[in-house]
Write a protein that holds these residues in place. Sequence first.
Motif, PDB file in Angstrom:
ATOM      1  N   LYS A   1       0.828  -1.206   0.000  1.00  0.00           N
ATOM      2  CA  LYS A   1       0.000   0.000   0.000  1.00  0.00           C
ATOM      3  C   LYS A   1       0.860   1.253   0.000  1.00  0.00           C
ATOM      4  O   LYS A   1       0.598   2.211  -0.744  1.00  0.00           O
ATOM      5  N   SER A   2       1.902   1.260   0.821  1.00  0.00           N
ATOM      6  CA  SER A   2       2.781   2.417   0.912  1.00  0.00           C
ATOM      7  C   SER A   2       3.460   2.715  -0.425  1.00  0.00           C
ATOM      8  O   SER A   2       3.513   3.874  -0.871  1.00  0.00           O
ATOM      9  N   LEU A   3       3.963   1.684  -1.084  1.00  0.00           N
ATOM     10  CA  LEU A   3       4.638   1.869  -2.361  1.00  0.00           C
ATOM     11  C   LEU A   3       3.689   2.388  -3.440  1.00  0.00           C
ATOM     12  O   LEU A   3       4.051   3.271  -4.230  1.00  0.00           O
ATOM     13  N   HIS A   4       2.484   1.861  -3.466  1.00  0.00           N
ATOM     14  CA  HIS A   4       1.537   2.259  -4.506  1.00  0.00           C
ATOM     15  C   HIS A   4       0.928   3.645  -4.263  1.00  0.00           C
ATOM     16  O   HIS A   4       0.425   4.268  -5.200  1.00  0.00           O
ATOM     17  N   LEU A   5       0.974   4.108  -3.018  1.00  0.00           N
ATOM     18  CA  LEU A   5       0.463   5.444  -2.714  1.00  0.00           C
ATOM     19  C   LEU A   5       1.550   6.514  -2.761  1.00  0.00           C
ATOM     20  O   LEU A   5       1.253   7.704  -2.630  1.00  0.00           O
ATOM     21  N   SER A   6       2.783   6.094  -2.933  1.00  0.00           N
ATOM     22  CA  SER A   6       3.897   7.031  -2.926  1.00  0.00           C
ATOM     23  C   SER A   6       3.763   8.071  -4.041  1.00  0.00           C
ATOM     24  O   SER A   6       3.388   7.759  -5.173  1.00  0.00           O
ATOM     25  N   LYS A   7       4.098   9.319  -3.711  1.00  0.00           N
ATOM     26  CA  LYS A   7       4.072  10.403  -4.695  1.00  0.00           C
ATOM     27  C   LYS A   7       5.463  10.666  -5.268  1.00  0.00           C
ATOM     28  O   LYS A   7       5.615  11.497  -6.167  1.00  0.00           O
ATOM     29  N   CYS A   8       6.451   9.952  -4.750  1.00  0.00           N
ATOM     30  CA  CYS A   8       7.828  10.114  -5.214  1.00  0.00           C
ATOM     31  C   CYS A   8       7.968   9.548  -6.636  1.00  0.00           C
ATOM     32  O   CYS A   8       7.621   8.393  -6.886  1.00  0.00           O
ATOM     33  N   SER A   9       8.475  10.348  -7.554  1.00  0.00           N
ATOM     34  CA  SER A   9       8.574   9.916  -8.956  1.00  0.00           C
ATOM     35  C   SER A   9       9.463   8.689  -9.118  1.00  0.00           C
ATOM     36  O   SER A   9       9.185   7.801  -9.938  1.00  0.00           O
TER      37      SER A   9
ATOM     38  N   ILE B   1       9.997   6.301  -6.892  1.00  0.00           N
ATOM     39  CA  ILE B   1       9.272   5.125  -6.391  1.00  0.00           C
ATOM     40  C   ILE B   1       8.203   4.710  -7.391  1.00  0.00           C
ATOM     41  O   ILE B   1       8.000   3.515  -7.632  1.00  0.00           O
ATOM     42  N   LYS B   2       7.540   5.676  -8.005  1.00  0.00           N
ATOM     43  CA  LYS B   2       6.522   5.366  -9.016  1.00  0.00           C
ATOM     44  C   LYS B   2       7.140   4.624 -10.194  1.00  0.00           C
ATOM     45  O   LYS B   2       6.561   3.668 -10.719  1.00  0.00           O
ATOM     46  N   LYS B   3       8.330   5.085 -10.611  1.00  0.00           N
ATOM     47  CA  LYS B   3       9.024   4.411 -11.720  1.00  0.00           C
ATOM     48  C   LYS B   3       9.433   3.002 -11.324  1.00  0.00           C
ATOM     49  O   LYS B   3       9.346   2.068 -12.132  1.00  0.00           O
ATOM     50  N   LEU B   4       9.854   2.836 -10.073  1.00  0.00           N
ATOM     51  CA  LEU B   4      10.238   1.506  -9.584  1.00  0.00           C
ATOM     52  C   LEU B   4       9.042   0.564  -9.606  1.00  0.00           C
ATOM     53  O   LEU B   4       9.154  -0.587 -10.060  1.00  0.00           O
ATOM     54  N   VAL B   5       7.904   1.035  -9.128  1.00  0.00           N
ATOM     55  CA  VAL B   5       6.687   0.216  -9.104  1.00  0.00           C
ATOM     56  C   VAL B   5       6.284  -0.185 -10.521  1.00  0.00           C
ATOM     57  O   VAL B   5       5.965  -1.352 -10.788  1.00  0.00           O
ATOM     58  N   ALA B   6       6.317   0.773 -11.450  1.00  0.00           N
ATOM     59  CA  ALA B   6       5.962   0.484 -12.843  1.00  0.00           C
ATOM     60  C   ALA B   6       6.930  -0.524 -13.454  1.00  0.00           C
ATOM     61  O   ALA B   6       6.535  -1.424 -14.211  1.00  0.00           O
TER      62      ALA B   6
ATOM     63  N   GLN C   1       7.438 -11.008  -2.428  1.00  0.00           N
ATOM     64  CA  GLN C   1       6.084 -11.534  -2.327  1.00  0.00           C
ATOM     65  C   GLN C   1       5.070 -10.706  -3.120  1.00  0.00           C
ATOM     66  O   GLN C   1       4.170 -11.254  -3.768  1.00  0.00           O
ATOM     67  N   ILE C   2       5.204  -9.386  -3.073  1.00  0.00           N
ATOM     68  CA  ILE C   2       4.264  -8.504  -3.774  1.00  0.00           C
ATOM     69  C   ILE C   2       4.299  -8.753  -5.273  1.00  0.00           C
ATOM     70  O   ILE C   2       3.272  -8.975  -5.915  1.00  0.00           O
ATOM     71  N   TRP C   3       5.512  -8.745  -5.825  1.00  0.00           N
ATOM     72  CA  TRP C   3       5.598  -8.910  -7.281  1.00  0.00           C
ATOM     73  C   TRP C   3       5.672 -10.378  -7.688  1.00  0.00           C
ATOM     74  O   TRP C   3       5.403 -10.717  -8.840  1.00  0.00           O
ATOM     75  N   GLY C   4       5.971 -11.238  -6.749  1.00  0.00           N
ATOM     76  CA  GLY C   4       5.871 -12.672  -7.022  1.00  0.00           C
ATOM     77  C   GLY C   4       4.412 -13.057  -7.197  1.00  0.00           C
ATOM     78  O   GLY C   4       4.063 -13.871  -8.062  1.00  0.00           O
ATOM     79  N   TYR C   5       3.548 -12.455  -6.377  1.00  0.00           N
ATOM     80  CA  TYR C   5       2.101 -12.718  -6.500  1.00  0.00           C
ATOM     81  C   TYR C   5       1.580 -12.203  -7.845  1.00  0.00           C
ATOM     82  O   TYR C   5       0.829 -12.899  -8.532  1.00  0.00           O
ATOM     83  N   ARG C   6       1.998 -11.007  -8.207  1.00  0.00           N
ATOM     84  CA  ARG C   6       1.552 -10.442  -9.486  1.00  0.00           C
ATOM     85  C   ARG C   6       2.016 -11.328 -10.646  1.00  0.00           C
ATOM     86  O   ARG C   6       1.274 -11.554 -11.605  1.00  0.00           O
ATOM     87  N   GLN C   7       3.250 -11.829 -10.552  1.00  0.00           N
ATOM     88  CA  GLN C   7       3.754 -12.729 -11.588  1.00  0.00           C
ATOM     89  C   GLN C   7       2.965 -14.029 -11.610  1.00  0.00           C
ATOM     90  O   GLN C   7       2.685 -14.582 -12.687  1.00  0.00           O
TER      91      GLN C   7
END
Length: 311
Positions: free
Chosen positions: A48-56, A58-63, A114-120
């Motif tokens: 939740k924290s990563l996806h709500l981050s406004k830091c550019s 962090i946003k690029k990392l998530v994408a 775990q977060i991106w392992g689940y998405r995968q």
Amino acid sequence: MYNLWLFLASFLRSMVKWFLRRTTGLCELQRICYGEMSGAPRISAVEKSLHLSKCSQIKKLVAHLNDISDNCRLKGSTERDILKGAVNTVLVVKKINPRIHYQFVKNFSKCVEQIWGYRQLVAQVEAVRIVKYDSDNIEHEKKLLDLWQALMPCVQLDNRISKQWQDIGFQGDDPKTDFRGMGLLGLENLLFFATEYRGPAQHVLSHSLHPVYGYCFAIVGINLTSMALQFLRNGEAKIYFYNTSKCLPTIRLFHQFYCYLFYEFDRYWLECKPVDIMEFSNIKTKFENNIRTYLSKPKAAFKMNIAVDTI
């Protein structure tokens, strides 16, 4: 009004984060990794924290991580490099000293896995589902015949096209017509249950043949594949996987999740004492809601409780 509420909520969250950072000397991710209980509570909070981050950055990392997991590139030595890169990005952006906060590095890395392992895993399971059963495919046919052998080891299948398939719950003489929407995933779920949990599978199959409470084993199994996939896709199964997976989640863990659903549905079906198969839809809906309620609990982690009963 709704947009105003979102703005106020976002503003308040930013102010709270700023205040806590000032008073504790820790960023939100650090506070989560140190303060939240391991497993789903910690992983979900980090997500939740990563996806709500406004830091550019962090946003690029998530994408970037989303793209990697959607294309199933999180594996092997590549996985280690990707996790290390993600952690290093956060360490730099948040100005965290890894020598001092080595426990954060360990905890956060596990959360990212775990977060991106689940998405995968969602992408991997979907890739199996879209493969249509092909009777001209030798591997598909072998899996189908292996299913028969696992469930009916003492009965010889007379022909590939046979009414005998109805003995394990298919609708007609050729099972390929029953997989439809679930594709090869429906067959692989059934085969995993029948081979990895032979005792429970035989136990459930015997119940499906009951003269009063019987049901179509294979057809119900395919319906439960659809249910398991729905929970996986919409994220309702996240808590289970976050609490259960010790490393990068694999499709085997999804198969195990499915087996639990099948075994528990059979138990619930018998408890309901249905008058006939026409009650299937209603009972399935109630069962699905029960599972959904359990999956929402922070410590949700299923375990197959094998108890052979007589009906």
